[in-house]
Design a protein around this motif. Structure first.
Motif, short mmCIF file in Angstrom:
data_model
loop_
_atom_site.label_atom_id
_atom_site.label_comp_id
_atom_site.label_asym_id
_atom_site.label_seq_id
_atom_site.Cartn_x
_atom_site.Cartn_y
_atom_site.Cartn_z
N VAL A 31 -4.86 1.60 -0.32
CA VAL A 31 -4.96 0.18 -0.06
C VAL A 31 -3.34 -0.47 0.41
O VAL A 31 -2.32 1.21 0.10
CB VAL A 31 -4.23 -0.14 -1.27
CG1 VAL A 31 -3.65 -0.99 -2.51
CG2 VAL A 31 -5.67 -0.21 -2.87
N VAL A 32 -3.33 -1.10 1.14
CA VAL A 32 -1.87 -1.62 1.48
C VAL A 32 -1.66 -2.65 0.92
O VAL A 32 -2.73 -3.31 0.80
CB VAL A 32 -2.75 -1.75 3.66
CG1 VAL A 32 -2.78 -0.13 3.90
CG2 VAL A 32 -3.39 -2.89 4.01
N ARG A 33 -0.36 -2.90 1.43
CA ARG A 33 0.42 -3.72 1.16
C ARG A 33 1.71 -3.88 1.98
O ARG A 33 2.06 -3.14 2.85
CB ARG A 33 1.25 -3.36 -0.45
CG ARG A 33 0.52 -3.22 -1.25
CD ARG A 33 1.09 -2.50 -2.64
NE ARG A 33 -0.10 -2.92 -3.86
CZ ARG A 33 -0.52 -1.41 -4.16
NH1 ARG A 33 -0.33 -0.14 -3.23
NH2 ARG A 33 -1.38 -1.32 -5.26
N ASP A 34 1.73 -5.47 2.53
CA ASP A 34 2.62 -5.87 3.22
C ASP A 34 4.09 -6.14 3.04
O ASP A 34 4.61 -5.59 3.89
CB ASP A 34 2.23 -7.67 3.32
CG ASP A 34 2.32 -8.53 2.26
OD1 ASP A 34 3.03 -8.13 1.35
OD2 ASP A 34 2.42 -9.31 2.43
N ALA A 35 4.31 -5.63 2.17
CA ALA A 35 5.72 -5.87 1.79
C ALA A 35 5.94 -4.16 2.04
O ALA A 35 7.18 -3.89 2.68
CB ALA A 35 5.94 -5.69 0.12
N ASP A 36 5.36 -2.94 1.80
CA ASP A 36 5.44 -1.47 1.78
C ASP A 36 5.64 -1.56 2.55
O ASP A 36 6.72 -0.96 3.77
CB ASP A 36 5.18 -0.72 1.17
CG ASP A 36 5.19 -0.95 -0.86
OD1 ASP A 36 5.57 -1.17 -0.99
OD2 ASP A 36 3.83 -0.92 -1.22
N SER A 67 -6.48 -9.85 -4.57
CA SER A 67 -6.54 -8.60 -5.42
C SER A 67 -6.64 -7.42 -4.52
O SER A 67 -5.38 -6.27 -4.73
CB SER A 67 -8.74 -9.05 -5.27
OG SER A 67 -8.40 -7.32 -5.91
N TYR A 68 -6.64 -7.33 -3.56
CA TYR A 68 -6.40 -5.96 -2.28
C TYR A 68 -6.64 -6.93 -0.73
O TYR A 68 -7.53 -7.53 -0.72
CB TYR A 68 -7.81 -4.92 -3.39
CG TYR A 68 -8.60 -4.71 -2.94
CD1 TYR A 68 -9.00 -4.67 -1.35
CD2 TYR A 68 -9.35 -5.39 -4.23
CE1 TYR A 68 -10.45 -4.59 -2.00
CE2 TYR A 68 -10.39 -5.03 -3.62
CZ TYR A 68 -11.92 -5.17 -2.73
OH TYR A 68 -12.50 -5.27 -2.30
N THR A 69 -6.49 -5.74 -0.23
CA THR A 69 -5.94 -4.79 1.47
C THR A 69 -6.69 -3.72 1.13
O THR A 69 -5.70 -3.40 0.82
CB THR A 69 -5.28 -6.05 2.24
OG1 THR A 69 -4.62 -7.22 1.54
CG2 THR A 69 -5.58 -5.52 3.25
N ARG A 70 -7.50 -3.23 2.11
CA ARG A 70 -8.52 -2.24 1.73
C ARG A 70 -8.30 -1.40 3.02
O ARG A 70 -9.07 -2.17 3.89
CB ARG A 70 -8.40 -1.21 1.15
CG ARG A 70 -9.88 -1.09 0.73
CD ARG A 70 -10.24 -1.49 -0.51
NE ARG A 70 -11.80 -2.04 -0.87
CZ ARG A 70 -12.86 -2.10 -2.23
NH1 ARG A 70 -11.85 -1.24 -3.11
NH2 ARG A 70 -13.48 -1.34 -1.83
N VAL A 71 -8.00 -0.18 3.32
CA VAL A 71 -9.04 0.34 4.82
C VAL A 71 -10.64 0.75 4.14
O VAL A 71 -10.88 0.75 3.47
CB VAL A 71 -7.57 1.67 5.07
CG1 VAL A 71 -8.69 2.57 6.34
CG2 VAL A 71 -6.60 1.91 5.32
N THR A 72 -10.50 0.24 5.34
CA THR A 72 -11.94 0.54 5.62
C THR A 72 -13.06 1.31 5.51
O THR A 72 -11.84 2.56 5.94
CB THR A 72 -13.34 -0.76 6.70
OG1 THR A 72 -13.02 -0.37 7.42
CG2 THR A 72 -12.75 -1.92 6.05
N PRO A 73 -13.45 2.38 5.08
CA PRO A 73 -14.46 3.22 4.89
C PRO A 73 -14.51 3.89 6.24
O PRO A 73 -15.50 2.67 7.09
CB PRO A 73 -15.74 3.42 3.89
CG PRO A 73 -15.63 1.68 3.57
CD PRO A 73 -14.65 1.37 3.94
N VAL A 74 -15.18 5.18 7.14
CA VAL A 74 -16.44 5.35 7.83
C VAL A 74 -17.58 5.15 7.94
O VAL A 74 -18.19 5.42 7.56
CB VAL A 74 -15.77 6.73 9.19
CG1 VAL A 74 -16.29 6.44 10.58
CG2 VAL A 74 -14.19 6.22 8.47
N VAL A 75 -18.19 3.81 8.63
CA VAL A 75 -18.94 3.61 7.97
C VAL A 75 -20.21 4.07 9.24
O VAL A 75 -19.80 2.81 10.24
CB VAL A 75 -20.12 1.98 7.73
CG1 VAL A 75 -21.40 2.07 7.07
CG2 VAL A 75 -18.85 1.71 6.64
N ALA A 76 -21.30 4.33 9.77
CA ALA A 76 -21.89 5.20 10.86
C ALA A 76 -22.63 4.05 11.59
O ALA A 76 -22.97 3.95 12.47
CB ALA A 76 -23.03 6.04 10.38
#
Length: 241
Positions: A31-36, A67-76
């Motif tokens: 999860v990534v947060r703009d403030a951080d 809710s959240y913003t997060r890094v996507t998984p690596v999907v083939a």
């Protein structure tokens, strides 16, 4: 001293976050947060939010409002789609660029390939992928097709995430000689051969994606398979012939 334009701050935030995701410094699912991130980058939250929006559009982040913003998984399948598009663009720019190349351009490709081979021997994935980009960017620049260049820039990070992970696992590379063959074709102005080699490079990447898909489908499979391909990595050919 003039203030740094807002667009440059947005681009700075975008490049820094994108590179961290591609390098794995921000892991899939994190999860990534703009403030951080704004604090870490020494920026306000606004350019970071704008960078987030761009990265969501490009498939490196996913967001659920409130809710959240997060890094996507690596999907083939996503990597496969991106590779098909980027490969087609590289074939296009190769066809356009080869007749336009100067001797200095070919020497630039050779120098990049020497850096590439040295990085592969040293196990330096970041330097290898950077040199690989530098080699192919000679053709992208010479072609002068802005739409193709923008497409390559947009979708290559999705592919690099997988390439970097496979390289880091020590997978053996099955593309020996491809860089050297491409450079030789460019040096003599053989457009058709250069395009054929470019297509072969991207077929090698398709093998990489297929291997990743097989690993993802079987949780008992060792993802560190030492026969996994490393797209366009050639430790045995420095192109200096």
């Amino acid at each position: 001293m003039e203030a740094v334009p807002r667009t440059l701050l947005r681009d700075r935030a975008y490049a820094a976050i994108r590179d961290a995701i591609v390098a794995g410094a921000i892991a899939p699912g994190a999860v990534v947060r703009d403030a951080d991130l704004a604090e870490r980058l020494g920026l306000s939250r606004a350019p970071v939010r704008e960078a987030f929006a761009r990265l969501v559009d490009e498939g490196l982040l996913e967001s659920k409002p409130q809710s959240y913003t997060r890094v996507t998984p690596v999907v083939a399948s996503d990597v496969r789609d991106a590779a098909a598009v980027v490969g087609a663009m590289h074939e296009l720019v190769t066809r356009i660029a080869v007749p336009r190349l100067f001797a200095a351009d070919v020497e630039g490709m050779r120098a990049a390939n020497e850096r590439f081979a040295a990085a592969v021997r040293a196990g330096d994935v970041e330097a290898a992928l950077r040199a690989d980009d530098e080699l192919h960017d000679v053709l992208v620049r010479a072609a002068g097709n802005r739409a193709a260049a923008a497409t390559v820039a947009r979708y290559t990070p999705l592919i690099r995430r997988l390439e970097r992970r496979r390289f880091g696992e020590g997978g053996a590379c099955r593309s020996a000689g491809l860089h050297g063959r491409l450079i030789r074709a460019c040096a003599v102005g053989d457009v058709d051969e250069a395009v054929r080699v470019t297509a072969e490079i991207w077929r090698t990447l398709a093998d990489l994606v297929d291997t990743e898909g097989a690993d993802s489908a079987d949780t008992d499979t060792d993802s560190g398979d030492d026969t996994a391909p490393c797209a366009d990595i050639d430790a045995g050919e420095d192109g200096s012939d």
